[in-house]
Design a protein around this motif. Structure first.
Motif, short mmCIF file in Angstrom:
data_model
loop_
_atom_site.label_atom_id
_atom_site.label_comp_id
_atom_site.label_asym_id
_atom_site.label_seq_id
_atom_site.Cartn_x
_atom_site.Cartn_y
_atom_site.Cartn_z
N ASN A 37 34.73 65.79 8.06
CA ASN A 37 34.96 67.23 7.90
C ASN A 37 35.53 67.78 9.20
O ASN A 37 35.00 67.53 10.28
CB ASN A 37 33.65 67.94 7.55
N ARG A 38 36.66 68.49 9.07
CA ARG A 38 37.33 69.09 10.24
C ARG A 38 37.60 68.06 11.32
O ARG A 38 37.45 68.32 12.52
CB ARG A 38 36.50 70.25 10.78
N LEU A 56 29.81 71.36 15.43
CA LEU A 56 31.18 71.54 15.86
C LEU A 56 31.26 72.43 17.10
O LEU A 56 32.03 72.17 18.03
CB LEU A 56 32.01 72.15 14.72
N GLU A 65 28.57 73.54 11.37
CA GLU A 65 29.11 74.49 12.32
C GLU A 65 28.44 74.39 13.70
O GLU A 65 29.12 74.36 14.72
CB GLU A 65 28.98 75.92 11.77
N ALA A 120 40.67 67.53 5.81
CA ALA A 120 39.59 67.07 6.70
C ALA A 120 40.02 65.99 7.66
O ALA A 120 39.34 65.72 8.65
CB ALA A 120 38.42 66.57 5.86
#
Length: 248
Positions: free
Chosen positions: A205-206, A239, A236, A38
């Motif tokens: 996260n990400r 993002l 999602e 992450a």
């Protein structure tokens, strides 16, 4: 005490950390949570000055990590996931060596080593060779080297990974005792560790910050496990929105 603003790190086309911002107050234990990959370790290495950022700023006690790195390093103790220990040295000689590297006056080194050994429960192994120590004691030595110069900030990256249950309890108790006036950033993916130790939680996260909030607020209506799953599985649309903005 720690202020991270718009921090990004790129490796070519790969963006490991993307425009993240968060803060930690004096005396606060901040849990830095996220799934594997992450961006947790990358962020920790930037904060501690081991890795340059592509953009953004990090300030520790008002000092910029990129422009005043020497001042920041005097105030930070860092325990990486795999402590860089010299297996042929004794605990005492290793900590004395680290103290010299960190610039402690020669006359202060014996006292600093003795204090770190006592604080981290290493008295019984102080003159044993590092290569002969258990994983639990080696982790304690890692904490001792992070503390040897009495820093106001501790950055701990997965401090209990690979330990047995008894060793985990001991290290968590030690971390709790080491807080107080110190600010602690605890990077981990072990949720019970955060629930037991931390005042505040940041979930990444990400490469992006999904949430930054006090533990009490986050867990007022659901468990930390439920909070974690919520923020790593429902980002999602966010993002995709950021991706469109970046491409605009």
């Amino acid at each position: 005490m720690i202020q991270v603003e718009h921090l990004s790190k790129r490796y070519g086309d790969l963006v490991a950390v993307r425009d993240i911002s968060f803060s930690a107050k004096r005396g606060e234990i901040l849990g830095f949570l996220g799934p594997n990959g992450a961006g947790k370790t990358t962020t920790m290495r930037i904060i501690t000055g081991f890795l340059p950022a592509t953009s953004g700023t990090v300030r520790v006690a008002g000092f910029d990590i990129f422009e005043e790195a020497h001042e920041v390093r005097k105030r930070i103790g860092y325990l990486p996931e795999n402590p860089p220990l010299y297996n042929d040295m004794t605990v005492w000689s290793f900590l004395s060596f680290v103290a010299r590297i960190k610039g402690l006056p020669r006359a202060d080194i014996p006292g600093a080593a003795e204090q770190a050994i006592a604080r981290c429960g290493l008295t019984e192994v102080a003159h044993r060779v590092l290569g002969h120590l258990s994983k639990g004691f080696r982790q304690r030595v890692g904490l001792a080297q992070a503390l040897i110069h009495d820093p106001s900030v501790l950055v701990l990256d997965e401090p209990t990974i690979g330990l047995d249950p008894r060793q985990i309890i001991e290290i968590r108790s030690l971390i709790r005792d080491l807080s107080g006036e110190r600010t602690v950033i605890l990077s981990t993916h072990i949720l019970p560790e955060v629930a037991q130790l931390c005042d505040k939680v940041v979930i990444i996260n990400r490469g992006r910050i999904a949430v930054e909030e006090s533990l009490a607020t986050l867990t007022a209506e659901m468990s930390l496990e439920e909070v974690f799953l919520k923020y790593i599985s429902h980002d999602e649309p966010l993002l995709e929105a950021h991706a469109r903005e970046d491409g605009a």
